[in-house]
Scaffold this motif. Structure first.
Motif, PDB file in Angstrom:
ATOM      1  N   TYR A   1     -27.086  45.163  31.690  1.00  0.00           N
ATOM      2  CA  TYR A   1     -27.904  44.623  30.910  1.00  0.00           C
ATOM      3  C   TYR A   1     -28.771  43.448  31.741  1.00  0.00           C
ATOM      4  CZ  TYR A   1     -25.430  46.986  26.991  1.00  0.00           C
ATOM      5  OH  TYR A   1     -24.826  47.895  26.327  1.00  0.00           O
ATOM      6  N   THR A   2     -29.970  43.302  30.912  1.00  0.00           N
ATOM      7  CA  THR A   2     -30.976  42.276  31.504  1.00  0.00           C
ATOM      8  C   THR A   2     -31.103  41.347  30.989  1.00  0.00           C
ATOM      9  OG1 THR A   2     -32.616  43.669  29.828  1.00  0.00           O
ATOM     10  CG2 THR A   2     -32.598  44.339  32.246  1.00  0.00           C
ATOM     11  N   GLU A   3     -30.311  41.140  29.597  1.00  0.00           N
ATOM     12  CA  GLU A   3     -30.552  39.745  28.768  1.00  0.00           C
ATOM     13  C   GLU A   3     -29.174  38.932  28.816  1.00  0.00           C
ATOM     14  OE1 GLU A   3     -30.135  42.945  27.498  1.00  0.00           O
ATOM     15  OE2 GLU A   3     -32.108  43.218  26.339  1.00  0.00           O
ATOM     16  N   GLY A   4     -28.650  38.703  30.214  1.00  0.00           N
ATOM     17  CA  GLY A   4     -27.426  38.214  30.196  1.00  0.00           C
ATOM     18  C   GLY A   4     -27.398  36.294  30.284  1.00  0.00           C
ATOM     19  N   LEU A   5     -26.659  36.000  29.655  1.00  0.00           N
ATOM     20  CA  LEU A   5     -26.525  34.613  29.532  1.00  0.00           C
ATOM     21  C   LEU A   5     -25.237  34.064  30.360  1.00  0.00           C
ATOM     22  CD1 LEU A   5     -27.190  33.589  25.808  1.00  0.00           C
ATOM     23  CD2 LEU A   5     -28.937  33.394  27.755  1.00  0.00           C
ATOM     24  N   LYS A   6     -25.212  32.899  31.151  1.00  0.00           N
ATOM     25  CA  LYS A   6     -24.097  32.561  31.373  1.00  0.00           C
ATOM     26  C   LYS A   6     -23.145  31.630  30.432  1.00  0.00           C
ATOM     27  CE  LYS A   6     -26.077  31.846  36.235  1.00  0.00           C
ATOM     28  NZ  LYS A   6     -26.588  30.727  37.298  1.00  0.00           N
ATOM     29  N   ASN A   7     -22.031  32.045  30.485  1.00  0.00           N
ATOM     30  CA  ASN A   7     -21.246  31.664  29.302  1.00  0.00           C
ATOM     31  C   ASN A   7     -20.660  30.089  29.666  1.00  0.00           C
ATOM     32  OD1 ASN A   7     -19.355  30.865  27.319  1.00  0.00           O
ATOM     33  ND2 ASN A   7     -18.292  33.104  27.424  1.00  0.00           N
ATOM     34  N   TYR A   8     -21.155  29.289  28.956  1.00  0.00           N
ATOM     35  CA  TYR A   8     -20.932  27.986  28.940  1.00  0.00           C
ATOM     36  C   TYR A   8     -19.384  27.425  28.930  1.00  0.00           C
ATOM     37  CZ  TYR A   8     -20.536  27.457  24.028  1.00  0.00           C
ATOM     38  OH  TYR A   8     -20.038  27.513  22.566  1.00  0.00           O
ATOM     39  N   ASP A   9     -18.602  28.640  28.388  1.00  0.00           N
ATOM     40  CA  ASP A   9     -17.246  28.153  28.180  1.00  0.00           C
ATOM     41  C   ASP A   9     -16.441  29.702  28.579  1.00  0.00           C
ATOM     42  OD1 ASP A   9     -14.682  27.447  27.481  1.00  0.00           O
ATOM     43  OD2 ASP A   9     -14.728  27.962  25.430  1.00  0.00           O
ATOM     44  N   PRO A  10     -16.431  29.933  29.898  1.00  0.00           N
ATOM     45  CA  PRO A  10     -16.036  31.366  30.377  1.00  0.00           C
ATOM     46  C   PRO A  10     -14.736  31.587  30.438  1.00  0.00           C
ATOM     47  CG  PRO A  10     -16.426  29.709  32.348  1.00  0.00           C
ATOM     48  CD  PRO A  10     -16.863  29.104  31.197  1.00  0.00           C
ATOM     49  N   ILE A  11     -14.174  32.805  29.936  1.00  0.00           N
ATOM     50  CA  ILE A  11     -13.075  33.266  30.150  1.00  0.00           C
ATOM     51  C   ILE A  11     -12.728  34.071  31.223  1.00  0.00           C
ATOM     52  CG2 ILE A  11     -11.418  35.172  28.695  1.00  0.00           C
ATOM     53  CD1 ILE A  11     -13.322  34.862  26.231  1.00  0.00           C
ATOM     54  N   TRP A  12     -13.509  34.886  31.719  1.00  0.00           N
ATOM     55  CA  TRP A  12     -13.041  35.256  32.993  1.00  0.00           C
ATOM     56  C   TRP A  12     -14.198  35.073  34.301  1.00  0.00           C
ATOM     57  CZ3 TRP A  12     -14.059  38.650  28.801  1.00  0.00           C
ATOM     58  CH2 TRP A  12     -15.209  39.291  28.536  1.00  0.00           C
ATOM     59  N   PRO A  13     -14.116  35.101  35.336  1.00  0.00           N
ATOM     60  CA  PRO A  13     -14.852  34.649  36.464  1.00  0.00           C
ATOM     61  C   PRO A  13     -16.210  35.174  36.239  1.00  0.00           C
ATOM     62  CG  PRO A  13     -12.972  35.340  37.450  1.00  0.00           C
ATOM     63  CD  PRO A  13     -12.713  35.836  36.235  1.00  0.00           C
ATOM     64  N   GLY A  14     -17.272  34.217  36.553  1.00  0.00           N
ATOM     65  CA  GLY A  14     -18.746  34.793  36.272  1.00  0.00           C
ATOM     66  C   GLY A  14     -18.908  35.297  34.890  1.00  0.00           C
ATOM     67  N   HIS A  15     -18.087  34.908  33.944  1.00  0.00           N
ATOM     68  CA  HIS A  15     -18.545  35.672  32.715  1.00  0.00           C
ATOM     69  C   HIS A  15     -19.643  35.297  31.895  1.00  0.00           C
ATOM     70  CE1 HIS A  15     -16.360  35.602  28.306  1.00  0.00           C
ATOM     71  NE2 HIS A  15     -17.443  36.390  28.498  1.00  0.00           N
ATOM     72  N   GLY A  16     -20.506  36.468  31.523  1.00  0.00           N
ATOM     73  CA  GLY A  16     -21.647  36.528  31.036  1.00  0.00           C
ATOM     74  C   GLY A  16     -21.670  37.217  29.538  1.00  0.00           C
ATOM     75  N   ILE A  17     -22.603  36.681  28.927  1.00  0.00           N
ATOM     76  CA  ILE A  17     -22.780  37.002  27.275  1.00  0.00           C
ATOM     77  C   ILE A  17     -24.265  37.579  27.325  1.00  0.00           C
ATOM     78  CG2 ILE A  17     -22.963  36.546  24.915  1.00  0.00           C
ATOM     79  CD1 ILE A  17     -19.864  36.508  25.971  1.00  0.00           C
ATOM     80  N   ARG A  18     -24.318  38.891  26.670  1.00  0.00           N
ATOM     81  CA  ARG A  18     -25.550  39.436  26.470  1.00  0.00           C
ATOM     82  C   ARG A  18     -26.259  38.898  25.056  1.00  0.00           C
ATOM     83  NH1 ARG A  18     -27.358  45.545  24.314  1.00  0.00           N
ATOM     84  NH2 ARG A  18     -29.667  44.980  24.934  1.00  0.00           N
ATOM     85  N   ILE A  19     -27.572  38.835  25.219  1.00  0.00           N
ATOM     86  CA  ILE A  19     -28.375  38.702  23.884  1.00  0.00           C
ATOM     87  C   ILE A  19     -28.533  40.018  23.298  1.00  0.00           C
ATOM     88  CG2 ILE A  19     -30.452  37.935  22.848  1.00  0.00           C
ATOM     89  CD1 ILE A  19     -30.531  35.502  25.222  1.00  0.00           C
ATOM     90  N   LEU A  20     -28.225  40.246  22.104  1.00  0.00           N
ATOM     91  CA  LEU A  20     -28.769  41.502  21.438  1.00  0.00           C
ATOM     92  C   LEU A  20     -30.123  41.218  20.583  1.00  0.00           C
ATOM     93  CD1 LEU A  20     -25.483  42.723  20.158  1.00  0.00           C
ATOM     94  CD2 LEU A  20     -26.616  43.448  21.849  1.00  0.00           C
ATOM     95  N   PRO A  21     -31.185  41.371  21.579  1.00  0.00           N
ATOM     96  CA  PRO A  21     -32.434  40.918  20.914  1.00  0.00           C
ATOM     97  C   PRO A  21     -33.167  41.721  19.834  1.00  0.00           C
ATOM     98  CG  PRO A  21     -32.884  41.903  23.057  1.00  0.00           C
ATOM     99  CD  PRO A  21     -31.519  42.164  22.598  1.00  0.00           C
TER     100      PRO A  21
END
Length: 596
Positions: A325-345
């Protein structure tokens, strides 16, 4: 044919290389039974490797047929359900009750047209030895399943869906090209956990009936082959772990194991957590592999079983096909290493590359993920920008992941209705705490914040202002030459988007729509689209196209069916569905193969 595999000995970097020497195989229309029987040394009727969604479905089918199953996974019990638990719960249906409620006219023929235009199968569809031969057949079977039995089967298990159907991957602009012609993204009421739940219940009931035995913390390192047939697994027992779901667990070995069964079903997932493997198999058509990525899956999604299965002759196809995905956010409260969350825009945010140049069609939010990924890599940078407004994010932003949608996950109608009058709380938390958001009252302040965040001063205020003002002039009439503005108006013609996913058309620089918001978008690793080639029974094939006796595969490790049911691209809502369909298929075939 594009070949992105890396030469050398079989290593983790070789986990998705293409097996060579492909010839037309033996006829595969025979009944799903191997030319061998269970031995006295068997520990069970079947072994399933991987306790994610596909593994749970396959195990449930085996147990329903009365088979005794050992369900193995290297992770602790807390991670039962695997990656599917963290998902938004989106499922692809065709001509569903929810679509009809929203006035959507869909059909099997339209869905198949969209699938073919999206998949772009071009690697030997008509050649039994072709990489796309079985993928194409799986795609036909899956679209039929999505148009017929799928919804009724899952509804019979207690699943329900949010009535507003989402419109994902809207495509590149031609009727027979990539994308969904109509909305087909059905969000499960309860999100990912609700997709996992009915199959976990079935498996736990089978445990109580002594048909299924869990073997948590059992890491498979080898498939056992006897007389040309897979007859079991060997591996390491890992140290007990109390790691919470999704958190990394210890890899300390405390013992060894060897287990025997007449069939083994591999359902171990893809490679999304191993950035080295992602880069090793990155195709030239997507540009240079990003130097920096964030991770959309837990650390245990490591691709190990691909190489292990390849060592016993399993053929891996389409290793260069992947979905990030191209719309990834760095998770301010990560669960796993480098955890990213995607925006569904939704369709309204303006999209710019790292230098502040606006992307052109089809690089519009929600239209063509992989085309936009290529445009980002072509820019020479690993990130891009949304420039948007508070009015847009309040209506259009959603976050992937069950944990980011407590209203849907908890089935809380009051929280869900609150989206009508306020920005969802998870979005506001990311805006306030996430490092990728810049909020400002004026455009000069916004540009200053963007350049400060990245530290490279690539955004020119005058250039950005010129492009935004040009777009804003296009909204004064109900017609326009700006493709994105056309797309917004098209979205507003769909009641589902008007109700929940598209803000009314407005100027980005309208103070009443503010504050202004810029969002740095990172590349987020996610799905493996290629994998172990399987026939329509889920049997793993070798380089000659012949089934390997006793060996089945399902889920992401098999490219969600056939070694790549999606082809080059996905229509979305099809990953969980691929696990459900291929897990069910492999489980039923393995049960038939072990009938006494």
């Amino acid at each position: 044919m594009e070949n992105s595999s890396v030469p050398g000995a079989i290593t983790r970097r070789r986990a998705l290389t293409v097996a060579g020497g492909v010839f037309a195989g033996a006829a595969l229309a025979q009944a799903a039974s191997p030319a061998f029987g269970a031995t006295a040394a068997s520990d069970a009727d079947a072994i399933v490797v991987g306790h994610g969604l596909a593994g749970l479905v396959a195990t449930a089918e085996l147990a329903a047929a009365g088979r005794k199953v050992l369900l193995l996974d290297q992770e602790p019990e807390a991670s039962l359900g695997g990656q599917a638990f963290w998902s938004f719960g989106g499922l692809f249906f065709v001509d569903s009750a929810e679509q009809r409620l929203m006035g959507v006219k869909d059909s099997r023929e339209l869905a198949w047209q969209d699938w073919l235009g999206t998949a772009g199968f071009d690697r030997g569809v008509d050649d039994p030895g072709g990489q796309d031969h079985w993928a194409y057949k799986w795609a036909e079977a899956y679209v039929d399943f999505a148009a017929e039995e799928k919804r009724a089967w899952l509804a019979g298990l207690g699943m329900q869906w949010f009535p507003i159907v989402g419109w994902a991957e809207r495509g590149g602009g031609l009727a027979d090209g990539h994308g969904n012609s109509v909305p087909r993204f059905h969000v499960t009421w309860g999100t990912g956990p609700a997709v996992v739940e009915p199959f976990e219940k079935k498996v736990r009931a089978a445990v109580a009936d002594r048909l299924v035995t869990f073997r948590f913390r059992h890491r498979v390192d080898e498939l056992i082959v006897t007389g040309g047939a897979v007859t079991g697994v060997r591996g390491a027992v890992l140290q007990p772990s109390d790691a919470a779901r999704g958190k990394p667990s210890s890899r300390t070995v405390v013992g060894e194991f060897e287990l025997r069964a007449p069939v083994v079903v591999v359902t171990s997932g893809g490679i999304g957590a191993d950035h080295d493997l992602v880069r090793a198999n990155w195709p030239a058509r997507l540009g240079s592999p990003p130097k920096s990525m964030i991770t959309g899956v837990p650390a245990h999604v490591d691709g190990r079983m691909l190489a292990i299965t390849e060592r016993v002759g399993g053929r891996i196809v389409n290793p260069d096909r992947m979905w990030h995905y191209t719309e990834g956010l760095k998770n301010y409260d990560p669960i796993w290493p480098g955890h990213g969350i995607r925006i569904l825009p939704g369709p309204s945010s303006m999209w710019f590359d790292a230098t502040g140049k606006r992307f052109s069609s089809p690089d519009i939010p929600g239209y063509d993920t992989l085309h936009t990924l290529k445009s980002i890599t072509d820019s020479g940078h690993d990130y891009s920008w949304f420039v948007t407004t508070q009015k847009i994010i309040a209506k259009e932003f959603a976050l992937s992941g069950s944990e980011q949608n407590p209203d849907l996950t908890e089935k809380n109608i009051w929280k869900l209705l609150s989206r009508i009058w306020q920005t969802p709380e998870p979005i506001e938390r990311f805006k306030e705490k996430g490092e990728d958001f810049v909020v400002a009252k004026t455009l000069p302040e916004l540009v200053a914040g963007m350049n400060k965040l990245t530290g490279d001063d690539l955004i020119d205020l005058a250039g950005l202002k010129r492009q935004i003002e040009a777009r804003d002039r296009e909204i004064d009439n109900p017609y326009t030459k700006d493709v994105q503005v056309m797309g917004i108006r098209n979205a507003l013609a769909y009641p589902g988007d008007t109700l929940s996913r598209t803000a009314s058309v407005h100027r980005i620089l309208d103070p009443g729509a503010g504050p202004l918001i810029a969002v740095r978008l990172n590349i987020l690793t996610r799905k493996t689209l290629g994998g172990l080639q399987t026939d329509l029974f889920g049997r793993v094939l070798n380089a000659a196209g012949t089934p390997i006796a006793g060996l089945y595969a399902a889920g992401e490790v098999a490219g969600f069916g056939g070694g790549g049911v999606h082809g080059y691209r996905s229509l979305e809502g099809t990953f969980l569905g691929g696990c459900l369909f291929s897990g069910r298929t492999a489980g039923r075939a393995a049960a038939a193969a072990t009938a006494s």
